[in-house]
Design an enzyme around this catalytic site. Structure first.
Site, short mmCIF file in Angstrom:
data_model
loop_
_atom_site.label_atom_id
_atom_site.label_comp_id
_atom_site.label_asym_id
_atom_site.label_seq_id
_atom_site.Cartn_x
_atom_site.Cartn_y
_atom_site.Cartn_z
N CYS A 1 0.83 -1.20 0.00
CA CYS A 1 0.00 0.00 0.00
C CYS A 1 0.86 1.25 0.00
O CYS A 1 1.50 1.58 1.02
CB CYS A 1 -0.91 -0.02 1.23
SG CYS A 1 -1.86 1.49 1.43
N CYS B 1 -0.36 4.06 2.44
CA CYS B 1 -0.09 3.79 3.85
C CYS B 1 1.40 4.00 4.17
O CYS B 1 1.74 4.49 5.25
CB CYS B 1 -0.44 2.35 4.21
SG CYS B 1 -1.95 1.74 3.48
N ASP B 2 2.29 3.63 3.27
CA ASP B 2 3.70 3.49 3.65
C ASP B 2 4.68 4.42 2.94
O ASP B 2 5.87 4.42 3.27
CB ASP B 2 4.15 2.04 3.40
CG ASP B 2 3.36 1.04 4.24
OD1 ASP B 2 2.85 1.47 5.30
OD2 ASP B 2 3.24 -0.12 3.83
#
Ligand SMILES: Cc1cc2nc3c(=O)[nH]c(=O)nc-3n(C[C@H](O)[C@H](O)[C@H](O)COP(=O)(O)OP(=O)(O)OC[C@H]3O[C@@H](n4cnc5c(N)ncnc54)[C@H](O)[C@@H]3O)c2cc1C
Length: 402
Positions: free
Chosen positions: A137, A140-141
């Site tokens: 993701c 997200c990261d």
């Protein structure tokens, strides 16, 4: 045991939330069950969204917040829980939903919008380094990789779009692509963006053979599929975008699944279990996007409403009727059905029984249950059971039903 909801929606992604808006706005008592702490599903993990009509630019999370707010406005009840099982009570109308927390919830209709999860390839080191340099993701990261060098596995739309997004954070992106030089699976717009981006380079005809590191990822072994040669490529992270697998494990043995575990649905999003509908990426379908998930949710919600209406009307006017009823399975687009109708009305009036019509053009659910293959078919019901039946009768045969 819970009260009986009109609809329970399983999954709070674009499909489930869209279904929620339509169900609650249609005044159905609606519960949405979501396994994770946030609603929004995959879309809420999507960095940039440029193809939802009317929303020229948005982040996935922002759009999903609006979907949820829309549900809340019309009164959808939300609960965090993971659904682990689906079955029906006797008769099939009431569905039972089992959850991980041990609850049993009841509903007249269920909409499954459990979406999909990123595919795990099972490469050596992939599991070991997940969250230690292996990510699925970008939203997200991405910021963990500020000014670092990363590898992206995959070449579809998601892989290419997320690579472009990642270049806002990272120093460089190397895309590992199975195909010959210049061939990506993404659409042309996405390809052009990637080819024009200085931070993105490509390793063609290749796959990742192993993800290496100590505590964190420090490189990958890349295999050339034509020569078999293995090359070490240094990197600080690996983003995997190689497709998704549907979240249908809890449905095995209950409803019909297509190849790959996706739910088989018809044009009303209905599954093989009457009153259970699918919406979004979890369905066997051509295009998995936010806009199609939202469309599926709307169709499923309206179909669920019709299903409930039809079943409740059937139960009240035929199954639980005190007197005999004359049931005509017919279609307004069938000439013979139309011609028979005046005679049916007359016979019903003469015999003092109620005439109930089942429009098989709109729905096959009840007709299917009584194995009605041809229309018009006329059945006299007594105590909720078929007593006498005529398939495609002539007007002068109707008397023989009594
Ligand atoms: C990185 C990425 C980028 C993308 N970019 C775009 C884009 O630019 N444009 C676009 O249109 N689409 C894009 N997509 C695709 C889009 O996000 C999906 O098509 C869409 O989100 C599907 O929605 P859904 O509701 O079907 O499923 P999901 O979004 O997968 O939602 C399913 C929900 O169900 C929940 N759930 C699963 N199992 C259970 C259970 N047993 N019990 C309860 N809850 C459960 C999950 O937690 C999840 O919240 C992208 C996808 C990804 C991964």
């Amino acid at each position: 045991m819970s009260e009986v909801y009109d609809v329970i929606i399983v999954g709070g992604g674009a499909g489930g939330l869209s279904a929620g808006v339509y169900c609650a706005r249609g005044k159905m008592k609606t519960l949405l069950l979501e396994a994770s702490s946030n609603t929004g599903g995959q879309c809420a993990k999507t960095s940039e969204l440029e193809n939802y009509p009317g929303i020229i630019e948005s982040t996935g999370p922002a759009l999903m917040d609006r979907f949820r707010a829309h549900c809340e406005k019309f009164g959808v009840e939300f609960k965090r829980d993971m659904v682990t099982g689906l079955s029906t009570e006797e008769g099939g109308f009431i569905k039972r939903i089992e959850t991980r927390s041990g609850e049993t919830l009841l509903a007249k209709s269920v909409i499954i919008g459990t979406g999909a999860n990123p595919r795990v390839l099972g490469i050596k080191g992939e599991k070991e380094f997940t969250a230690k340099g292996v990510s699925y993701c970008a939203t997200c990261d991405a910021d963990f990789y500020e000014d670092l060098d990363i590898v992206v596995v995959g070449s579809g739309n998601t892989a290419v779009e997320e690579s472009v997004f990642l270049t806002k954070f990272v120093n460089s992106v190397k895309m590992i692509v199975l195909h010959d030089e210049g061939v990506l699976d993404a659409d042309r717009t996405a390809q052009e963006q990637a080819f024009a981006n200085d931070k993105i380079s490509f390793i063609w005809n290749s796959c990742v053979d192993e993800i290496c590191g100590e505590e964190l990822v420090n490189g990958v072994k890349v295999k050339n599929l034509k020569t078999g040669e293995i090359t070490d490529v240094e990197c600080d992270g690996v983003f995997m975008f190689v497709g998704t697998v549907p979240n249908t494990g809890f449905l095995e043995g209950t409803i019909e699944l297509a190849k790959g575990g996706y739910i088989k649905v018809d044009e009303k999003q209905e599954t093989s279990m009457p009153g259970v509908f699918g919406a979004g990426d979890v369905c066997d379908k051509f295009l998995r996007q936010v806009v199609t998930a939202a469309g599926d949710g709307a169709v499923a919600a309206v179909a669920a409403e019709r299903y409930i209406q039809e079943e409740e009307h059937w139960a009240e006017s035929v199954l639980e009727a005190e007197n005999d009823t004359l049931v005509a399975f017919w279609s307004p687009v069938d000439q013979k059905s139309l011609e028979l109708m005046p005679s049916l009305e007359k016979v019903a009036a003469d015999k003092g029984v109620k005439l109930v019509t089942v429009d098989t053009y709109k729905s096959q659910n009840i007709a299917g249950r009584y194995e009605v293959k041809e229309i018009p078919t006329v059945v006299r019901f007594s105590n909720g059971e078929p007593a006498k039946r005529l398939d495609t009768p002539e007007a002068d045969q109707l008397e023989s039903l009594f």
